[in-house]
Design an enzyme around this catalytic site. Sequence first.
Site, PDB file in Angstrom:
ATOM      1  N   GLU A 139      72.333 -16.682  16.814  1.00 17.78           N
ATOM      2  CA  GLU A 139      73.601 -16.128  16.458  1.00 17.78           C
ATOM      3  C   GLU A 139      74.212 -17.003  16.497  1.00 17.78           C
ATOM      4  O   GLU A 139      75.939 -16.553  15.752  1.00 17.78           O
ATOM      5  CB  GLU A 139      74.300 -15.059  18.003  1.00 17.78           C
ATOM      6  CG  GLU A 139      74.047 -13.677  18.196  1.00 17.78           C
ATOM      7  CD  GLU A 139      74.030 -12.722  19.254  1.00 17.78           C
ATOM      8  OE1 GLU A 139      74.480 -13.426  19.907  1.00 17.78           O
ATOM      9  OE2 GLU A 139      73.388 -12.342  19.605  1.00 17.78           O
ATOM     10  N   THR A 179      64.057  -5.416  24.985  1.00 20.52           N
ATOM     11  CA  THR A 179      64.651  -5.631  26.159  1.00 20.52           C
ATOM     12  C   THR A 179      64.432  -3.975  26.827  1.00 20.52           C
ATOM     13  O   THR A 179      63.937  -3.914  27.736  1.00 20.52           O
ATOM     14  CB  THR A 179      65.957  -6.386  26.183  1.00 20.52           C
ATOM     15  OG1 THR A 179      65.409  -7.897  25.909  1.00 20.52           O
ATOM     16  CG2 THR A 179      65.795  -6.524  28.153  1.00 20.52           C
ATOM     17  N   ASP A 186      70.016  -1.364  19.185  1.00 27.28           N
ATOM     18  CA  ASP A 186      70.348  -2.565  20.112  1.00 27.28           C
ATOM     19  C   ASP A 186      71.273  -2.943  20.607  1.00 27.28           C
ATOM     20  O   ASP A 186      72.079  -2.850  20.627  1.00 27.28           O
ATOM     21  CB  ASP A 186      69.816  -3.762  18.684  1.00 27.28           C
ATOM     22  CG  ASP A 186      69.730  -5.225  19.218  1.00 27.28           C
ATOM     23  OD1 ASP A 186      68.792  -5.311  20.386  1.00 27.28           O
ATOM     24  OD2 ASP A 186      70.093  -6.136  18.500  1.00 27.28           O
ATOM     25  N   SER A 187      71.108  -4.355  21.266  1.00 26.40           N
ATOM     26  CA  SER A 187      72.563  -4.968  22.175  1.00 26.40           C
ATOM     27  C   SER A 187      73.476  -5.511  21.001  1.00 26.40           C
ATOM     28  O   SER A 187      74.550  -5.165  21.968  1.00 26.40           O
ATOM     29  CB  SER A 187      71.297  -5.628  23.218  1.00 26.40           C
ATOM     30  OG  SER A 187      70.675  -6.770  21.986  1.00 26.40           O
ATOM     31  N   TYR A 198      71.182  -7.838  26.562  1.00 23.41           N
ATOM     32  CA  TYR A 198      70.253  -7.481  27.515  1.00 23.41           C
ATOM     33  C   TYR A 198      69.485  -7.719  28.392  1.00 23.41           C
ATOM     34  O   TYR A 198      69.106  -7.627  29.411  1.00 23.41           O
ATOM     35  CB  TYR A 198      70.449  -5.988  27.049  1.00 23.41           C
ATOM     36  CG  TYR A 198      70.708  -4.844  26.601  1.00 23.41           C
ATOM     37  CD1 TYR A 198      72.075  -5.244  26.714  1.00 23.41           C
ATOM     38  CD2 TYR A 198      70.129  -3.704  25.556  1.00 23.41           C
ATOM     39  CE1 TYR A 198      73.417  -4.271  26.202  1.00 23.41           C
ATOM     40  CE2 TYR A 198      70.746  -2.301  25.924  1.00 23.41           C
ATOM     41  CZ  TYR A 198      72.484  -2.527  25.662  1.00 23.41           C
ATOM     42  OH  TYR A 198      72.659  -1.526  25.990  1.00 23.41           O
ATOM     43  N   GLY A 199      68.953  -9.411  27.651  1.00 22.41           N
ATOM     44  CA  GLY A 199      68.024  -9.884  28.092  1.00 22.41           C
ATOM     45  C   GLY A 199      68.223 -10.569  29.543  1.00 22.41           C
ATOM     46  O   GLY A 199      67.148 -11.404  29.942  1.00 22.41           O
ATOM     47  N   CYS A 248      61.543 -10.032  20.369  1.00 26.95           N
ATOM     48  CA  CYS A 248      62.995 -10.532  20.913  1.00 26.95           C
ATOM     49  C   CYS A 248      63.085 -10.312  19.172  1.00 26.95           C
ATOM     50  O   CYS A 248      62.665 -10.624  18.412  1.00 26.95           O
ATOM     51  CB  CYS A 248      63.408 -11.839  21.186  1.00 26.95           C
ATOM     52  SG  CYS A 248      65.158 -11.257  21.377  1.00 26.95           S
ATOM     53  N   THR A 249      64.753  -9.392  19.041  1.00 30.70           N
ATOM     54  CA  THR A 249      64.972  -8.803  17.643  1.00 30.70           C
ATOM     55  C   THR A 249      65.381  -9.823  16.757  1.00 30.70           C
ATOM     56  O   THR A 249      65.497 -10.410  15.675  1.00 30.70           O
ATOM     57  CB  THR A 249      65.688  -8.393  17.729  1.00 30.70           C
ATOM     58  OG1 THR A 249      66.855  -8.761  18.632  1.00 30.70           O
ATOM     59  CG2 THR A 249      66.086  -6.507  18.512  1.00 30.70           C
ATOM     60  N   HIS A 250      65.101 -11.057  17.453  1.00 25.88           N
ATOM     61  CA  HIS A 250      66.495 -12.507  16.635  1.00 25.88           C
ATOM     62  C   HIS A 250      65.065 -13.615  16.286  1.00 25.88           C
ATOM     63  O   HIS A 250      65.435 -13.676  15.319  1.00 25.88           O
ATOM     64  CB  HIS A 250      67.063 -13.047  17.947  1.00 25.88           C
ATOM     65  CG  HIS A 250      68.193 -12.450  18.005  1.00 25.88           C
ATOM     66  ND1 HIS A 250      68.798 -11.309  18.831  1.00 25.88           N
ATOM     67  CD2 HIS A 250      69.874 -12.798  18.071  1.00 25.88           C
ATOM     68  CE1 HIS A 250      69.696 -11.541  18.839  1.00 25.88           C
ATOM     69  NE2 HIS A 250      70.798 -11.759  18.596  1.00 25.88           N
ATOM     70  N   CYS A 261      65.724  -2.721  19.246  1.00 27.86           N
ATOM     71  CA  CYS A 261      65.236  -3.889  20.506  1.00 27.86           C
ATOM     72  C   CYS A 261      64.655  -3.869  21.712  1.00 27.86           C
ATOM     73  O   CYS A 261      63.661  -2.952  22.106  1.00 27.86           O
ATOM     74  CB  CYS A 261      66.417  -4.187  21.662  1.00 27.86           C
ATOM     75  SG  CYS A 261      67.661  -4.692  23.579  1.00 27.86           S
TER      76      CYS A 261
HETATM   77  N1  DGL Z   1      67.973  -7.536  21.698  1.00 27.51           N
HETATM   78  C1  DGL Z   1      67.812  -8.299  22.457  1.00 27.51           C
HETATM   79  C2  DGL Z   1      65.826  -7.959  22.882  1.00 27.51           C
HETATM   80  O1  DGL Z   1      64.951  -7.608  21.674  1.00 27.51           O
HETATM   81  C3  DGL Z   1      67.809  -9.187  22.514  1.00 27.51           C
HETATM   82  C4  DGL Z   1      69.625  -9.740  22.998  1.00 27.51           C
HETATM   83  C5  DGL Z   1      69.628  -9.306  24.256  1.00 27.51           C
HETATM   84  O2  DGL Z   1      68.985 -10.026  24.944  1.00 27.51           O
HETATM   85  O3  DGL Z   1      71.213  -8.753  24.072  1.00 27.51           O
HETATM   86  O4  DGL Z   1      65.497  -8.281  23.266  1.00 27.51           O
END
Ligand code: DGL
Length: 270
Positions: free
Chosen positions: A153, A76, A11-12, A43-44, A185-187, A74
């Site tokens: 976060e 993205t 993941d990012s 990464y988004g 999105c992962t979060h 991830c």
């Molecule tokens: N992990 C990214 C996603 O699921 C979110 C965080 C990022 O933008 O890097 O899209």
Amino acid sequence: MDRNAPIGVFDSGIGGLTVAREIMRQMPKERMVYFGDTARLPYGSKSQDTVIRYSRQIIRFLRTQDVKAIVIACNTASACALEAVKSDLDIPIIGVIYAGVRAAAKATRNGKIGVIGTEATIRSNVYTRALKQQRADLEIIGKPCPLFVPLVEEGLWHDSITDEVASRYLSSLKGKYIDTLVMGCTHYPLLRSTFRRVMGEEVALINPAYETAIELKELLEENGMSCTQEPGEEQYHFFVSDRAENFTNFATAILSNEIKETKQINIEEY
Ligand code: DGL
């Protein structure tokens, strides 16, 4: 192929731990090497070319760990890079999008599905295309929600600021009477209770992290790749590209006891 080799998950940053957690729950024997690209997140907001380049480097690193399969944990990177990197590989690789799409297409009753994610994920239109492939009559409403990642976060999982931001972001989706919302999105699964409050009980919330673990389990079983050994001390390994301490603090909130040690590596070397 060694069926007892680890699964590579990346993941990012920390968000992919929501996917790692589901894999640990659903496949308690599997070993895992997790990489979080904490030096280069988010990464988004990046371009597709950059996300593809980063993903290729990470995959090269994971291959040095002799992984048997890779999960792009991830949204993205799955949206921007999965197709590009797939052809380079001779081991299975999956992203988090297909499984979420499959579950959303099954869950909707009125055919109106909302998808929330980063700018890059929504801009890529990957969710819309994949959902339409499942069922051409679906109506998809995508909405980028860039503030959710920093709110998570910052630890504001249950906070009135997050409620306020969610009400604003989700009002356009409510106005379209969606009955299914993909937390793309992962979060976002960490904000599930907020989404539930804002959207109401009737809207199905789809968690791609959970669905991806199901897809991975099926894939390993179908290909005779499931781990057969009992887990030992060295079951999980965590790597990051920036300070390990920052990662460990947050990660223990998601995966209470699983993180014994996190190593920092220079991902640009791969
Ligand atoms: N992990 C990214 C996603 O699921 C979110 C965080 C990022 O933008 O890097 O899209």
